[in-house]
Design a protein around this motif. Structure first.
Motif, mmCIF file in Angstrom:
data_model
loop_
_atom_site.group_PDB
_atom_site.id
_atom_site.type_symbol
_atom_site.label_atom_id
_atom_site.label_comp_id
_atom_site.label_asym_id
_atom_site.label_seq_id
_atom_site.Cartn_x
_atom_site.Cartn_y
_atom_site.Cartn_z
ATOM 1 N N GLY A 116 0.837 -1.189 0.000
ATOM 2 C CA GLY A 116 0.000 0.000 0.000
ATOM 3 C C GLY A 116 0.872 1.239 0.000
ATOM 4 O O GLY A 116 1.947 1.270 -0.576
ATOM 5 N N ALA A 117 0.404 2.269 0.678
ATOM 6 C CA ALA A 117 1.144 3.522 0.717
ATOM 7 C C ALA A 117 2.360 3.443 1.631
ATOM 8 O O ALA A 117 3.297 4.228 1.484
ATOM 9 N N ALA A 149 -0.713 6.703 -7.415
ATOM 10 C CA ALA A 149 0.519 6.611 -8.204
ATOM 11 C C ALA A 149 1.316 5.387 -7.740
ATOM 12 O O ALA A 149 1.274 5.019 -6.562
ATOM 13 N N VAL A 150 2.040 4.757 -8.642
ATOM 14 C CA VAL A 150 2.834 3.579 -8.323
ATOM 15 C C VAL A 150 4.304 3.975 -8.206
ATOM 16 O O VAL A 150 4.870 4.573 -9.129
ATOM 17 N N VAL A 151 4.880 3.650 -7.060
ATOM 18 C CA VAL A 151 6.300 3.894 -6.808
ATOM 19 C C VAL A 151 6.994 2.538 -6.822
ATOM 20 O O VAL A 151 6.892 1.759 -5.878
ATOM 21 N N THR A 179 1.815 2.018 -3.607
ATOM 22 C CA THR A 179 0.746 2.818 -4.200
ATOM 23 C C THR A 179 0.412 3.967 -3.269
ATOM 24 O O THR A 179 0.106 3.756 -2.086
ATOM 25 N N THR A 180 0.481 5.181 -3.774
ATOM 26 C CA THR A 180 0.290 6.355 -2.925
ATOM 27 C C THR A 180 -1.144 6.467 -2.415
ATOM 28 O O THR A 180 -2.093 5.989 -3.044
ATOM 29 N N ASP A 181 -1.292 7.127 -1.264
ATOM 30 C CA ASP A 181 -2.612 7.295 -0.656
ATOM 31 C C ASP A 181 -3.366 8.459 -1.303
ATOM 32 O O ASP A 181 -2.945 9.000 -2.330
ATOM 33 N N GLU A 183 -3.602 11.450 -0.636
ATOM 34 C CA GLU A 183 -2.849 12.700 -0.724
ATOM 35 C C GLU A 183 -1.544 12.538 -1.500
ATOM 36 O O GLU A 183 -0.696 13.435 -1.501
ATOM 37 N N GLY A 184 -1.383 11.386 -2.150
ATOM 38 C CA GLY A 184 -0.184 11.155 -2.941
ATOM 39 C C GLY A 184 1.030 10.745 -2.134
ATOM 40 O O GLY A 184 2.146 10.705 -2.670
ATOM 41 N N ASN A 185 0.820 10.390 -0.864
ATOM 42 C CA ASN A 185 1.951 10.100 0.013
ATOM 43 C C ASN A 185 2.338 8.619 -0.012
ATOM 44 O O ASN A 185 1.501 7.740 -0.227
ATOM 45 N N PHE A 186 3.610 8.358 0.261
ATOM 46 C CA PHE A 186 4.133 6.996 0.392
ATOM 47 C C PHE A 186 5.229 6.995 1.449
ATOM 48 O O PHE A 186 5.827 8.029 1.760
ATOM 49 N N SER A 187 5.510 5.807 1.991
ATOM 50 C CA SER A 187 6.581 5.665 2.977
ATOM 51 C C SER A 187 7.156 4.258 2.863
ATOM 52 O O SER A 187 6.420 3.268 2.975
ATOM 53 N N ILE A 188 8.459 4.180 2.620
ATOM 54 C CA ILE A 188 9.136 2.904 2.380
ATOM 55 C C ILE A 188 10.198 2.692 3.443
ATOM 56 O O ILE A 188 11.068 3.538 3.651
ATOM 57 N N HIS A 189 10.137 1.551 4.102
ATOM 58 C CA HIS A 189 11.131 1.198 5.113
ATOM 59 C C HIS A 189 12.130 0.233 4.487
ATOM 60 O O HIS A 189 11.765 -0.838 4.002
#
Length: 281
Positions: A116-117, A149-151, A179-181, A183-189
């Motif tokens: 997900g995001a 959006a897909v990152v 896939t961004t939420d 608001e277009g946000n994403f977070s990758i660990h």
């Protein structure tokens, strides 16, 4: 961490060649007139090099033998992506207003696990490298957040090795699609990658050694970002002060693509924000 087993140029090259050939099946060929113009100019440039340096037959035969070895080692994707792609990328992205592009390189693989995001990349137990949270927003050049959006993200590990191109690494290690939420946000660990040498035991390495060059790439993150109605951006992000940022063998570093991580708010490792701005299709 498991014992590190470095990939051979032949094994890595064979994998890169196979994947490139699969993806290239759908590539559109140039029309005959354009191909004629490009091939004619390329040959003319090579002829000029021969005249300028007064190439001998011994040198010419060594060159032919080297070209044959590049093919036998399966290193054309590696050689072209390291020494040629950066100029193709500059031309392809010259008119972009949004995020700067960079080379894709030979180690991209389609079909990575989907998240997900926010999520943590697949990793081995005890994966080496300092924890890194990489986050940001995808938006259009007009400033509109891009939901959905897909990152597509991939990177080397703490030993500078890529899953599916080096032995002993799980298939999707340090690869994922986010896939961004709304608001277009994403977070990758993930983890902070390491600088690495491109494989040097094959034909490309022979050229590098003979010319007295180094074979190092700086630590970097690979990203493709896409959204409906917008141009796909393929880029790489580097780290401020990192080794070989100033002398990347692939000549792919740009000032706009350099990150400056800070201590993570969670207290574990580092974090850095980078927003992706996509041009309209």
């Amino acid at each position: 961490m498991t014992e590190v087993v470095s990939p051979t140029a032949a094994a890595s090259g064979a994998s890169a060649t196979e994947r490139f050939q699969e993806r290239a099946k759908s590539s559109a060929a140039s029309d005959a007139a354009r191909l004629d113009a490009i091939a004619t100019d390329a040959l003319a440039a090579l002829h000029e090099v021969i005249r300028k340096h007064q190439l001998t037959y011994d040198e010419y035969n060594a060159f032919k033998a080297w070209l044959i070895r590049v093919g036998e080692d399966g290193e054309w994707p590696l050689f072209l992506d390291v020494f040629i792609e950066h100029e193709v990328e500059k031309v392809a992205n010259a008119s972009r207003e949004g995020t700067a592009g960079s080379i894709e390189g030979p180690y991209y693989v389609e079909g990575a696990p989907e998240f997900g995001a926010e999520g943590t990349l697949p990793m081995r137990d005890g994966e080496g490298g300092q924890p890194l949270r990489f986050f940001g927003q995808a938006r259009s050049v007009s400033g509109e957040p891009l939901a959905g959006a897909v990152v597509d993200f991939w990177q080397a590990d703490d030993d500078g090795l890529y899953s599916q191109f080096a032995p002993g690494i799980p298939e999707w290690n340090l690869r994922g699609r986010f896939t961004t939420d709304a608001e277009g946000n994403f977070s990758i660990h993930t983890i902070h990658p390491a600088p690495y040498q491109i494989p040097t035991d094959g034909a490309t390495g022979a050229l590098i050694a003979a010319a007295g060059w180094h074979a190092w790439r700086p630590a970097h993150l690979h990203i493709k970002v896409s959204a409906p109605g917008h141009q796909l951006i393929t880029t790489q992000l580097y780290f401020d002060g990192g080794e070989h940022v100033g002398d990347d063998i692939a000549t792919a570093v740009k000032d706009a693509l350099i990150l400056a991580p800070t201590a993570a708010s969670s207290g574990a490792g580092e974090e850095v924000r980078y927003d992706f701005v996509l041009d309209p299709a």
